[in-house]
Design a protein around this motif. Structure first.
Motif, PDB file in Angstrom:
ATOM      1  N   SER A   2      80.267  48.907  28.894  1.00 33.49           N
ATOM      2  CA  SER A   2      79.762  49.424  27.032  1.00 33.49           C
ATOM      3  C   SER A   2      80.765  48.324  26.265  1.00 33.49           C
ATOM      4  CB  SER A   2      80.944  50.582  26.836  1.00 33.49           C
ATOM      5  OG  SER A   2      81.611  50.497  25.499  1.00 33.49           O
ATOM      6  N   THR A   3      79.279  47.765  25.327  1.00 34.62           N
ATOM      7  CA  THR A   3      80.143  46.098  24.830  1.00 34.62           C
ATOM      8  C   THR A   3      80.899  46.921  23.601  1.00 34.62           C
ATOM      9  OG1 THR A   3      78.667  47.727  22.636  1.00 34.62           O
ATOM     10  CG2 THR A   3      77.826  46.022  24.577  1.00 34.62           C
ATOM     11  N   TRP A  47      75.975  56.733  25.718  1.00 33.13           N
ATOM     12  CA  TRP A  47      74.640  56.481  25.161  1.00 33.13           C
ATOM     13  C   TRP A  47      73.731  55.605  26.232  1.00 33.13           C
ATOM     14  CZ3 TRP A  47      71.993  56.782  20.019  1.00 33.13           C
ATOM     15  CH2 TRP A  47      71.332  55.471  19.374  1.00 33.13           C
ATOM     16  N   ASN A 100      77.410  59.870  11.651  1.00 31.33           N
ATOM     17  CA  ASN A 100      77.060  57.948  12.042  1.00 31.33           C
ATOM     18  C   ASN A 100      75.767  58.032  13.088  1.00 31.33           C
ATOM     19  OD1 ASN A 100      77.112  60.293  14.488  1.00 31.33           O
ATOM     20  ND2 ASN A 100      77.888  57.740  15.613  1.00 31.33           N
ATOM     21  N   LEU A 149      79.220  53.938  16.577  1.00 28.27           N
ATOM     22  CA  LEU A 149      80.697  54.166  16.831  1.00 28.27           C
ATOM     23  C   LEU A 149      81.765  52.373  16.451  1.00 28.27           C
ATOM     24  CD1 LEU A 149      82.429  56.056  18.842  1.00 28.27           C
ATOM     25  CD2 LEU A 149      81.614  54.828  20.945  1.00 28.27           C
ATOM     26  N   GLY A 166      80.699  48.970  17.163  1.00 26.02           N
ATOM     27  CA  GLY A 166      79.257  49.419  18.014  1.00 26.02           C
ATOM     28  C   GLY A 166      78.019  50.156  17.619  1.00 26.02           C
TER      29      GLY A 166
HETATM   30  C1  BTN Z   1      76.934  57.813  18.488  1.00 27.00           C
HETATM   31  O1  BTN Z   1      75.703  58.775  18.798  1.00 27.00           O
HETATM   32  O2  BTN Z   1      77.387  59.355  18.949  1.00 27.00           O
HETATM   33  C2  BTN Z   1      77.156  57.174  18.541  1.00 27.00           C
HETATM   34  C3  BTN Z   1      76.257  55.654  19.924  1.00 27.00           C
HETATM   35  C4  BTN Z   1      76.734  54.661  19.637  1.00 27.00           C
HETATM   36  C5  BTN Z   1      76.818  53.359  20.570  1.00 27.00           C
HETATM   37  C6  BTN Z   1      76.848  51.788  20.779  1.00 27.00           C
HETATM   38  S1  BTN Z   1      75.743  51.152  21.707  1.00 27.00           S
HETATM   39  C7  BTN Z   1      76.603  49.816  21.502  1.00 27.00           C
HETATM   40  C8  BTN Z   1      78.495  50.324  21.295  1.00 27.00           C
HETATM   41  N1  BTN Z   1      78.486  49.995  22.731  1.00 27.00           N
HETATM   42  C9  BTN Z   1      79.362  51.605  23.555  1.00 27.00           C
HETATM   43  O3  BTN Z   1      79.576  51.970  24.322  1.00 27.00           O
HETATM   44  N2  BTN Z   1      78.365  52.528  22.116  1.00 27.00           N
HETATM   45  C10 BTN Z   1      78.147  51.899  21.055  1.00 27.00           C
END
Ligand code: BTN
Length: 269
Positions: free
Chosen positions: A31-32, A66, A118, A131, A147
């Motif tokens: 995950s970034t 995600w 969000n 996020l 993120g």
């Molecule tokens: C949501 O829909 O609840 C939030 C989604 C956020 C996704 C992004 S992708 C880049 C960053 N890394 C993650 O693991 N999540 C966020």
């Protein structure tokens, strides 16, 4: 160290001053956000960018997953060290969503909406999610990781059956493929400029832009909260990003967190 990007990432597009100056451009990572949090804890500078073509454990709010589709979406995280006293995870989330919606509307001349707290949506379909994860200390936010995941060139069939009816990409909305990296550079630039405004002047203008895109104002909603479900009419948003609900049972209530399960289309009197 996760696998770096194989193809040349078009860095020439990056035009923000601080956001993306330090960057980790990865082919694949869990995950970034997770990776950026590690970097932040090790002292990474403000604006450090983690971008990945694919996440194996991309995360959303409420423990959701995600989905990433290599070559099709944009998923990235930024390390922030906000000095603005009122900064918080929820406000930074609103900032992220407002910056993205601004770029999309300016670029494609299509109107999108924001669903508290969000989501960026087109009609009932989700195009992007934000996020924010923060580490707080006594004086405020020690660091935040902002993120963002944005569906860009996916076709409907690429989304898993679980989300296929609720997700969409920009290409599905505008009817043609989009130059992902040009768009990404514009988003980083807008994020940096909105963040700089917030650092100087606070969140007022971000909140105004956010509210003007809200799809929930005056709507009756069903909201999932930690300990159950609330029903009521959305009266507005507090300056800290909380949702203000006129409860079906009477009285106004504020929520800092929640998940909108249903939007009903009868307006309140
Ligand atoms: C949501 O829909 O609840 C939030 C989604 C956020 C996704 C992004 S992708 C880049 C960053 N890394 C993650 O693991 N999540 C966020």
């Amino acid at each position: 160290m996760p696998e770096p990007l194989l193809d040349d990432f078009p860095c020439r597009f990056l035009k923000a001053q601080t956001f993306g100056q330090n960057h980790y451009l990865l082919q694949k990572v869990d995950s970034t956000n997770q990776f950026a949090k590690k970097l932040a804890a090790e002292g990474a500078a403000e604006g450090t960018l983690v971008y990945a073509e694919q996440q194996t454990k991309g995360r959303g709010r409420w423990g959701r997953n995600w989905e990433s589709h290599p070559g099709k979406g944009l998923q990235f995280s930024l390390v922030l060290r906000p000095k603005q006293q009122s900064s918080s995870g929820p406000l930074l989330t609103l900032l992220g969503a407002v910056s993205v919606v601004t770029v999309l509307e300016d670029t494609f001349r299509v109107r999108f909406q924001l669903q508290w707290p969000n989501d960026l949506v087109f009609g009932e379909r989700k195009i992007a999610g934000v996020l924010t994860e923060t580490l707080r200390n006594r004086s405020g936010v020690a660091y935040a990781v902002l993120g963002i995941g944005l569906n860009v060139n996916q076709r409907q069939g690429l989304f898993s059956p679980q989300i296929r009816e609720r997700a969409a990409s920009l290409a599905m909305v505008i009817g043609k493929d989009v130059d992902r990296f040009r768009l990404f550079a514009d988003i980083l630039f807008q994020l940096e400029s909105d963040y700089n405004v917030v650092q100087q002047l606070g969140y007022r203008s971000i909140l105004e832009r956010w509210v003007s895109h809200s799809n929930l104002l005056e709507k009756k909603i069903v909201l999932k909260v930690n300990d159950g479900v609330e029903r009521g009419w959305v009266k507005g948003f507090h300056s800290n990003g909380d949702l203000i609900l006129l409860s079906e049972k009477g009285g106004s209530k504020r929520f800092s967190n929640g998940h909108v399960l249903e939007v009903q289309h009868a307006a309140c009197d």
